[in-house]
Write a protein that holds these residues in place. Sequence first.
Motif, PDB file in Angstrom:
ATOM      1  N   ALA A 111       0.858  -1.190   0.000  1.00  0.00           N
ATOM      2  CA  ALA A 111       0.000   0.000   0.000  1.00  0.00           C
ATOM      3  C   ALA A 111       0.892   1.237   0.000  1.00  0.00           C
ATOM      4  O   ALA A 111       1.715   1.419   0.903  1.00  0.00           O
ATOM      5  N   THR A 112       0.730   2.091  -1.007  1.00  0.00           N
ATOM      6  CA  THR A 112       1.677   3.192  -1.222  1.00  0.00           C
ATOM      7  C   THR A 112       1.134   4.565  -0.839  1.00  0.00           C
ATOM      8  O   THR A 112       1.857   5.555  -0.941  1.00  0.00           O
ATOM      9  N   THR A 113      -0.118   4.661  -0.405  1.00  0.00           N
ATOM     10  CA  THR A 113      -0.688   5.952  -0.021  1.00  0.00           C
ATOM     11  C   THR A 113      -0.924   5.986   1.487  1.00  0.00           C
ATOM     12  O   THR A 113      -0.799   4.969   2.182  1.00  0.00           O
ATOM     13  N   GLU A 114      -1.308   7.155   2.002  1.00  0.00           N
ATOM     14  CA  GLU A 114      -1.563   7.286   3.436  1.00  0.00           C
ATOM     15  C   GLU A 114      -2.743   6.434   3.892  1.00  0.00           C
ATOM     16  O   GLU A 114      -2.866   6.121   5.078  1.00  0.00           O
ATOM     17  N   GLU A 115      -3.609   6.046   2.954  1.00  0.00           N
ATOM     18  CA  GLU A 115      -4.717   5.164   3.316  1.00  0.00           C
ATOM     19  C   GLU A 115      -4.223   3.806   3.798  1.00  0.00           C
ATOM     20  O   GLU A 115      -4.974   3.037   4.397  1.00  0.00           O
ATOM     21  N   ALA A 116      -2.944   3.521   3.541  1.00  0.00           N
ATOM     22  CA  ALA A 116      -2.361   2.262   4.004  1.00  0.00           C
ATOM     23  C   ALA A 116      -2.399   2.144   5.521  1.00  0.00           C
ATOM     24  O   ALA A 116      -2.345   1.040   6.067  1.00  0.00           O
ATOM     25  N   ARG A 117      -2.493   3.278   6.215  1.00  0.00           N
ATOM     26  CA  ARG A 117      -2.494   3.253   7.678  1.00  0.00           C
ATOM     27  C   ARG A 117      -3.811   2.736   8.248  1.00  0.00           C
ATOM     28  O   ARG A 117      -3.910   2.466   9.441  1.00  0.00           O
ATOM     29  N   ARG A 124      -3.635  -6.811   5.448  1.00  0.00           N
ATOM     30  CA  ARG A 124      -3.526  -7.517   4.170  1.00  0.00           C
ATOM     31  C   ARG A 124      -2.510  -6.874   3.234  1.00  0.00           C
ATOM     32  O   ARG A 124      -2.472  -7.211   2.057  1.00  0.00           O
ATOM     33  N   ALA A 125      -1.718  -5.932   3.733  1.00  0.00           N
ATOM     34  CA  ALA A 125      -0.761  -5.243   2.865  1.00  0.00           C
ATOM     35  C   ALA A 125       0.396  -4.714   3.700  1.00  0.00           C
ATOM     36  O   ALA A 125       0.283  -4.545   4.921  1.00  0.00           O
ATOM     37  N   TRP A 126       1.502  -4.445   3.029  1.00  0.00           N
ATOM     38  CA  TRP A 126       2.620  -3.735   3.640  1.00  0.00           C
ATOM     39  C   TRP A 126       2.251  -2.257   3.622  1.00  0.00           C
ATOM     40  O   TRP A 126       2.148  -1.643   2.570  1.00  0.00           O
ATOM     41  N   ALA A 127       2.032  -1.677   4.795  1.00  0.00           N
ATOM     42  CA  ALA A 127       1.596  -0.279   4.891  1.00  0.00           C
ATOM     43  C   ALA A 127       2.803   0.644   4.722  1.00  0.00           C
ATOM     44  O   ALA A 127       3.245   1.315   5.657  1.00  0.00           O
ATOM     45  N   LEU A 128       3.315   0.726   3.515  1.00  0.00           N
ATOM     46  CA  LEU A 128       4.517   1.510   3.233  1.00  0.00           C
ATOM     47  C   LEU A 128       4.219   3.004   3.188  1.00  0.00           C
ATOM     48  O   LEU A 128       4.990   3.827   3.687  1.00  0.00           O
ATOM     49  N   ALA A 129       3.095   3.363   2.559  1.00  0.00           N
ATOM     50  CA  ALA A 129       2.650   4.760   2.462  1.00  0.00           C
ATOM     51  C   ALA A 129       3.699   5.667   1.826  1.00  0.00           C
ATOM     52  O   ALA A 129       3.871   6.814   2.231  1.00  0.00           O
ATOM     53  N   ARG A 130       4.397   5.159   0.811  1.00  0.00           N
ATOM     54  CA  ARG A 130       5.373   5.953   0.059  1.00  0.00           C
ATOM     55  C   ARG A 130       5.293   5.564  -1.407  1.00  0.00           C
ATOM     56  O   ARG A 130       5.049   4.394  -1.734  1.00  0.00           O
ATOM     57  N   PRO A 131       5.496   6.518  -2.322  1.00  0.00           N
ATOM     58  CA  PRO A 131       5.440   6.187  -3.755  1.00  0.00           C
ATOM     59  C   PRO A 131       6.627   5.329  -4.170  1.00  0.00           C
ATOM     60  O   PRO A 131       7.719   5.419  -3.591  1.00  0.00           O
ATOM     61  N   LEU A 132       6.410   4.498  -5.184  1.00  0.00           N
ATOM     62  CA  LEU A 132       7.434   3.583  -5.674  1.00  0.00           C
ATOM     63  C   LEU A 132       7.665   3.798  -7.169  1.00  0.00           C
ATOM     64  O   LEU A 132       6.738   4.160  -7.902  1.00  0.00           O
ATOM     65  N   ASP A 133       8.881   3.541  -7.599  1.00  0.00           N
ATOM     66  CA  ASP A 133       9.211   3.564  -9.027  1.00  0.00           C
ATOM     67  C   ASP A 133       8.889   2.180  -9.589  1.00  0.00           C
ATOM     68  O   ASP A 133       9.746   1.297  -9.643  1.00  0.00           O
ATOM     69  N   PRO A 229      13.461  -9.248   4.305  1.00  0.00           N
ATOM     70  CA  PRO A 229      12.184  -9.674   3.719  1.00  0.00           C
ATOM     71  C   PRO A 229      11.067  -8.685   4.017  1.00  0.00           C
ATOM     72  O   PRO A 229      11.026  -8.071   5.084  1.00  0.00           O
ATOM     73  N   ALA A 230      10.171  -8.522   3.058  1.00  0.00           N
ATOM     74  CA  ALA A 230       8.998  -7.671   3.253  1.00  0.00           C
ATOM     75  C   ALA A 230       8.110  -8.274   4.339  1.00  0.00           C
ATOM     76  O   ALA A 230       8.130  -9.485   4.569  1.00  0.00           O
ATOM     77  N   PRO A 231       7.305  -7.459   5.027  1.00  0.00           N
ATOM     78  CA  PRO A 231       6.434  -7.978   6.090  1.00  0.00           C
ATOM     79  C   PRO A 231       5.486  -9.062   5.595  1.00  0.00           C
ATOM     80  O   PRO A 231       5.024  -9.037   4.449  1.00  0.00           O
ATOM     81  N   ALA A 232       5.180 -10.003   6.478  1.00  0.00           N
ATOM     82  CA  ALA A 232       4.347 -11.148   6.103  1.00  0.00           C
ATOM     83  C   ALA A 232       2.931 -10.745   5.710  1.00  0.00           C
ATOM     84  O   ALA A 232       2.303 -11.396   4.867  1.00  0.00           O
ATOM     85  N   ALA A 233       2.401  -9.676   6.298  1.00  0.00           N
ATOM     86  CA  ALA A 233       0.992  -9.318   6.099  1.00  0.00           C
ATOM     87  C   ALA A 233       0.626  -9.086   4.640  1.00  0.00           C
ATOM     88  O   ALA A 233      -0.523  -9.296   4.247  1.00  0.00           O
ATOM     89  N   GLY A 234       1.582  -8.668   3.812  1.00  0.00           N
ATOM     90  CA  GLY A 234       1.265  -8.365   2.419  1.00  0.00           C
ATOM     91  C   GLY A 234       1.219  -9.561   1.502  1.00  0.00           C
ATOM     92  O   GLY A 234       0.810  -9.437   0.342  1.00  0.00           O
ATOM     93  N   LEU A 235       1.613 -10.736   1.988  1.00  0.00           N
ATOM     94  CA  LEU A 235       1.754 -11.907   1.117  1.00  0.00           C
ATOM     95  C   LEU A 235       0.537 -12.819   1.209  1.00  0.00           C
ATOM     96  O   LEU A 235       0.012 -13.074   2.297  1.00  0.00           O
TER      97      LEU A 235
END
Length: 254
Positions: A111-117, A124-133, A229-235
């Motif tokens: 999840a790349t937006t602030e709604e990830a919080r 159900r997602a990695w709450a990254l809340a940052r844009p990605l290339d 490794p990325a957090p388990a919740a997103g997989l």
Amino acid sequence: MLVLEYDGTRFCGWQSQPDGRSVQQAVEGAFSRLAGAPTRATAAGRTDAGVHAHAMPVTITMPERWSCAELQRAANALLPPDIAVRAVYPVQNGGNARRSALGRRYCYTVATTEEARSPFRNRRAWALARPLDLEAMQRCADLLPGLHDFRAFAAVGEPKPHYRCHVTEARWEHDDDGCARFTISADRFLHHMVRMLVGTMVDIGLGRRPEGDMARLIQLDHNGNTSPPAPAAGLAFMSAGYPAELVTGNGVSW
């Protein structure tokens, strides 16, 4: 063959553990009650703690008195609310959800937006809340299809006969809901392989490491230079495919 869906948040993983709540223990407990005797459940994939499944094939032996529809209804009445039987199919003798699988598919959500919080999304997602290339990340994913040694993306543990996996699909997509999703299919997966791939590609997408690292890492025989490794919740385990002659119901891939 059962097709299970489960929320892995409160489980220690698929495999039975002496001191944790596992999906396997819950499934075997319910079906043992229905069979009137101990039963053993074998899954197509052994998910880690916190990892989810949308359609996990599981083989289990039950008395012939049960029809598929009756077994599904009875099992769902006994299973906890974070596990559901989506379907039940008869299989040919000797069919095994793990050994008979031709391939498996996983999906990882970032999840790349602030709604990830949102507490309704971050399970159900990695709450990254940052844009990605995503373009750079897709170029990295384009290196994965084919037969490769993925030792650099495997958790350190008991040595394996080999670390080769044949990847048939690897793609990033951006959804309208502000999530980046990575889908990967292969004949087999190593422990933590998908999460380590995602962790490394996200670091590249954030500009934390150069894009060229991906090609170099695939050539390494250790995981010392791989991102965490990325957090388990997103997989989530998405599906598995089987030979047409194995399953006597409709369809061979979920």
